[in-house]
Design an enzyme around this catalytic site. Structure first.
Site, mmCIF file in Angstrom:
data_model
loop_
_atom_site.group_PDB
_atom_site.id
_atom_site.type_symbol
_atom_site.label_atom_id
_atom_site.label_comp_id
_atom_site.label_asym_id
_atom_site.label_seq_id
_atom_site.Cartn_x
_atom_site.Cartn_y
_atom_site.Cartn_z
ATOM 1 N N TYR A 113 0.831 -1.195 0.000
ATOM 2 C CA TYR A 113 0.000 0.000 0.000
ATOM 3 C C TYR A 113 0.873 1.254 0.000
ATOM 4 C CZ TYR A 113 -3.990 -2.918 1.363
ATOM 5 O OH TYR A 113 -4.987 -3.860 1.396
ATOM 6 N N TYR A 152 -0.175 -10.236 0.206
ATOM 7 C CA TYR A 152 0.913 -9.787 1.080
ATOM 8 C C TYR A 152 0.857 -10.553 2.400
ATOM 9 C CZ TYR A 152 -2.852 -6.764 2.891
ATOM 10 O OH TYR A 152 -4.035 -6.271 3.379
ATOM 11 N N ARG A 162 -2.582 -12.603 3.063
ATOM 12 C CA ARG A 162 -3.875 -12.073 2.655
ATOM 13 C C ARG A 162 -4.034 -12.271 1.156
ATOM 14 N NH1 ARG A 162 -7.728 -11.107 3.915
ATOM 15 N NH2 ARG A 162 -8.276 -8.919 4.050
ATOM 16 N N HIS A 165 -7.018 -8.390 -2.807
ATOM 17 C CA HIS A 165 -8.330 -7.826 -2.508
ATOM 18 C C HIS A 165 -8.327 -6.324 -2.721
ATOM 19 C CE1 HIS A 165 -6.067 -7.566 1.289
ATOM 20 N NE2 HIS A 165 -6.773 -6.478 1.527
ATOM 21 N N HIS A 167 -10.393 -2.931 -1.242
ATOM 22 C CA HIS A 167 -11.302 -2.396 -0.228
ATOM 23 C C HIS A 167 -12.321 -1.471 -0.895
ATOM 24 C CE1 HIS A 167 -8.751 -3.766 3.145
ATOM 25 N NE2 HIS A 167 -7.746 -3.506 2.317
#
Length: 243
Positions: A113, A152, A162, A165, A167
């Site tokens: 991110y 990640y 994870r 995905h 959000h």
């Protein structure tokens, strides 16, 4: 006229895992420490607005391939698999929710991110910001063009990851219908072994968070498309973890 007390279908809380789940460490601080209070009659503020139709949107707000530039040249594009994420926002009765705000944020193709606290070793992409927004049209449809995010590692476990995905935040027809969730990608082998997904006891709830590959909406020689419909409020609402 519909009675205000019956305007919303009551949420089935058995659909969700407990708010306090020590294995998912962030729930320890976020879970309520007092009994929940049931609001029998919604207030006007809960049943109305906001109205986003006057919100000024940029030309590339919903195009994450174009809305961020730090690299060399205006023609530089983000690295990764190009995808289209689209779907329809509907209320608890299946009616479209027009002109509502849909926001999204995600990791880049390497699983990192653009956030100062993200310490994952994957590099940042100088041409990818990882955020977008749009308004639904008259029939409740929304659309984003972006890069498929990478998985990640999740530091709560020794070797837990994870799944890829995105959000999503959608307001819906009123303040009380705001939904924050995430879209997983159909066929990802990390979904069933994800420690956060495993907190969900009902497999049907997991299915509400999976974007489905749609070859009819995919663009040949360009990108695949994934459809992710969002149901705000009610017994059929799109699930989100640790509600």
């Amino acid at each position: 006229m519909q009675d205000d007390n019956k305007r919303y279908v009551e949420r089935d809380r058995n659909w969700h895992p407990p708010a306090y789940a020590p294995g998912y460490k962030t729930t320890v601080a976020r879970s309520p420490n007092q009994a929940l209070v049931s609001l029998q009659r919604p207030s006007v503020s809960e049943l109305s607005g906001p109205d986003f139709r006057a919100l000024r949107m940029g030309p590339h707000d919903n195009d994450l391939l174009m809305n961020y530039r730090e690299g060399q040249g205006q023609d530089a594009l983000p690295i990764g698999e190009r995808v289209i994420m689209f779907g329809r926002v509907v209320d608890q009765y299946g009616k479209p929710v027009p002109h509502t705000l849909v926001e999204m944020w995600q990791a880049n193709a390497g699983g990192r991110y653009r956030h100062k606290k993200d310490a994952y070793l994957a590099p940042l992409d100088p041409n990818f910001g990882g955020v977008g927004r749009c308004l639904t049209d008259d029939d409740g449809w929304y659309r984003f063009r972006t890069i498929k995010p990478g998985p990640y590692p999740w530091p709560n476990g020794i070797n837990t990851w994870r799944p890829a995905h995105i959000h999503v935040s959608v307001m819906g027809p009123s303040i009380s219908t705001r939904l924050i969730t995430q879209m997983y990608f159909e066929g990802d082998p990390l979904i069933p072994i994800c420690p956060i997904v495993q907190t969900i006891n009902d497999p049907d709830a997991v299915e509400t968070m999976i974007g489905r590959l749609d070859m009819a909406r995919s663009r040949p020689m360009d990108c695949l498309a994934y459809r992710f419909d969002l149901v705000v409020r009610g017994e059929l609402q799109t699930y989100f973890e640790n509600q």
